[in-house]
Design a protein around this motif. Structure first.
Motif, PDB file in Angstrom:
ATOM      1  N   ALA A  55      -0.355   3.937   4.012  1.00 55.91           N
ATOM      2  CA  ALA A  55       0.579   4.186   2.915  1.00 55.91           C
ATOM      3  C   ALA A  55      -0.085   4.285   1.549  1.00 55.91           C
ATOM      4  CB  ALA A  55       1.638   3.077   2.879  1.00 55.91           C
ATOM      5  N   ALA A  56      -1.406   4.213   1.504  1.00 52.57           N
ATOM      6  CA  ALA A  56      -2.079   4.188   0.210  1.00 52.57           C
ATOM      7  C   ALA A  56      -2.178   5.557  -0.442  1.00 52.57           C
ATOM      8  CB  ALA A  56      -3.482   3.590   0.357  1.00 52.57           C
ATOM      9  N   GLN A  57      -2.110   6.631   0.353  1.00 51.15           N
ATOM     10  CA  GLN A  57      -2.225   7.965  -0.236  1.00 51.15           C
ATOM     11  C   GLN A  57      -1.521   8.991   0.651  1.00 51.15           C
ATOM     12  OE1 GLN A  57      -6.415   8.980  -0.428  1.00 51.15           O
ATOM     13  NE2 GLN A  57      -6.491   9.537   1.730  1.00 51.15           N
ATOM     14  N   GLY A  58      -1.419  10.194   0.140  1.00 53.84           N
ATOM     15  CA  GLY A  58      -0.922  11.312   0.926  1.00 53.84           C
ATOM     16  C   GLY A  58       0.507  11.141   1.424  1.00 53.84           C
ATOM     17  N   ILE A  59       0.731  11.561   2.662  1.00 51.82           N
ATOM     18  CA  ILE A  59       2.072  11.531   3.252  1.00 51.82           C
ATOM     19  C   ILE A  59       2.601  10.106   3.352  1.00 51.82           C
ATOM     20  CG2 ILE A  59       3.381  11.993   5.373  1.00 51.82           C
ATOM     21  CD1 ILE A  59       1.460  14.405   5.802  1.00 51.82           C
ATOM     22  N   GLY A  60       1.747   9.161   3.708  1.00 54.23           N
ATOM     23  CA  GLY A  60       2.189   7.775   3.804  1.00 54.23           C
ATOM     24  C   GLY A  60       2.685   7.237   2.476  1.00 54.23           C
ATOM     25  N   ARG A  61       1.972   7.549   1.409  1.00 54.40           N
ATOM     26  CA  ARG A  61       2.363   7.073   0.086  1.00 54.40           C
ATOM     27  C   ARG A  61       3.691   7.696  -0.365  1.00 54.40           C
ATOM     28  NH1 ARG A  61      -0.891   4.841  -3.995  1.00 54.40           N
ATOM     29  NH2 ARG A  61       0.047   4.895  -6.073  1.00 54.40           N
ATOM     30  N   ARG A  62       3.815   9.016  -0.200  1.00 56.90           N
ATOM     31  CA  ARG A  62       5.063   9.659  -0.607  1.00 56.90           C
ATOM     32  C   ARG A  62       6.232   9.175   0.247  1.00 56.90           C
ATOM     33  NH1 ARG A  62       6.820  10.302  -4.521  1.00 56.90           N
ATOM     34  NH2 ARG A  62       8.103  12.170  -4.214  1.00 56.90           N
ATOM     35  N   SER A  63       5.971   8.898   1.518  1.00 56.07           N
ATOM     36  CA  SER A  63       7.027   8.368   2.375  1.00 56.07           C
ATOM     37  C   SER A  63       7.482   7.007   1.882  1.00 56.07           C
ATOM     38  CB  SER A  63       6.541   8.280   3.822  1.00 56.07           C
ATOM     39  OG  SER A  63       6.241   9.567   4.336  1.00 56.07           O
ATOM     40  N   ALA A  64       6.530   6.168   1.494  1.00 53.87           N
ATOM     41  CA  ALA A  64       6.886   4.856   0.951  1.00 53.87           C
ATOM     42  C   ALA A  64       7.734   4.998  -0.309  1.00 53.87           C
ATOM     43  CB  ALA A  64       5.618   4.058   0.654  1.00 53.87           C
TER      44      ALA A  64
END
Length: 246
Positions: A14-23
């Motif tokens: 979740a720190a960057q990319g798709i994971g971050r935007r999802s969070a």
């Protein structure tokens, strides 16, 4: 009223990319988000953006860390989004045994460990949504993505089998199959190529829409699969690829 009010969503990578935007988007839709990653500094930045996001360092290659986290949090988690992964380059001639193993460890085995750790709590509550990050490369052949494509095909199979095993328990399991998406990881691969400008143009040209996707366009699919809007959807491979797989 948010689409995810009352839900707790746990996200890996979740720190960057798709994971971050999802969070970020899940939090904006009312969810309590538990964002995990090995990058503690980037997680700390994410935590300052929303009071609904809490962060935990998690190495998904460590089964003991996964089991410890699940023992603490599984009873409160409604949605598990397995986003961690890697994209190695190579064909059959130059993919080493180490690269093959590392790819399957991160892209498939860690996902299996997380699903196995959280399933008992989902089964007790007879509810839960599991979202796995697959890829269009797991549905079609892509040049020089041998280990990656094989691992993502395994994710599609894992997802379908989990869905079949858990549908009677009230649990849903789906995967997302993106095409090429503009993320820090993708930009790094482009920058490392022999001719970055040509590489970017080639990535864009292979998408029928003539562009790569955005992290938001994948993260909104995460929101949908996490929400009750998708309550009749399980075992599905949700393709979001700008038409690449047509």
């Amino acid at each position: 009223m948010g689409r995810l009010d009352g839900k707790t969503v746990l996200i890996t990578a979740a720190a960057q990319g798709i994971g971050r935007r999802s969070a970020q988007l899940c939090a904006s839709e009312g969810a309590v988000v538990i964002a995990t990653d090995v990058n503690a500094a980037a997680l700390a930045e994410l935590a300052t953006e929303s009071p609904s996001v809490t962060v935990r360092r998690l190495d998904v290659l460590r089964r003991d860390e996964i089991e410890t986290l699940a023992a603490e949090l599984a009873d409160s988690v409604d949605v598990l989004f397995n986003c961690a992964g890697c994209v190695p380059d190579g064909d059959a001639a130059d993919t080493t045994d180490d690269v093959w193993q590392q790819t399957f460890d991160l892209n498939v085995r860690s996902m299996f460990w997380l699903c196995r750790a959280f399933l008992p709590a989902f089964r007790r509550r007879r509810a839960g949504s599991i979202i796995n990050m697959a890829s269009v490369a797991g549905l079609k052949g892509v040049p020089r993505r041998l280990a990656y494509g094989a691992s993502k095909a395994a994710v599609v199979g894992l997802t379908k089998c989990l869905a079949a095993d858990t549908v009677a328990d009230g649990i849903r399991c789906n995967c997302i199959c993106p095409g090429t998406v503009d993320t820090p990881s993708w930009r790094g691969r482009v920058a490392a190529s022999h001719d970055p400008q040509r590489a970017r143009a080639q990535f864009e040209a292979r998408q029928p829409m003539g562009r790569v996707g955005t992290a938001d366009e994948i993260a909104w699919m995460v929101v949908y699969l996490a929400s009750d809007e998708s309550s009749f959807t399980t075992g599905a491979s949700m393709v979001v690829d700008g038409g690449w797989s047509m």
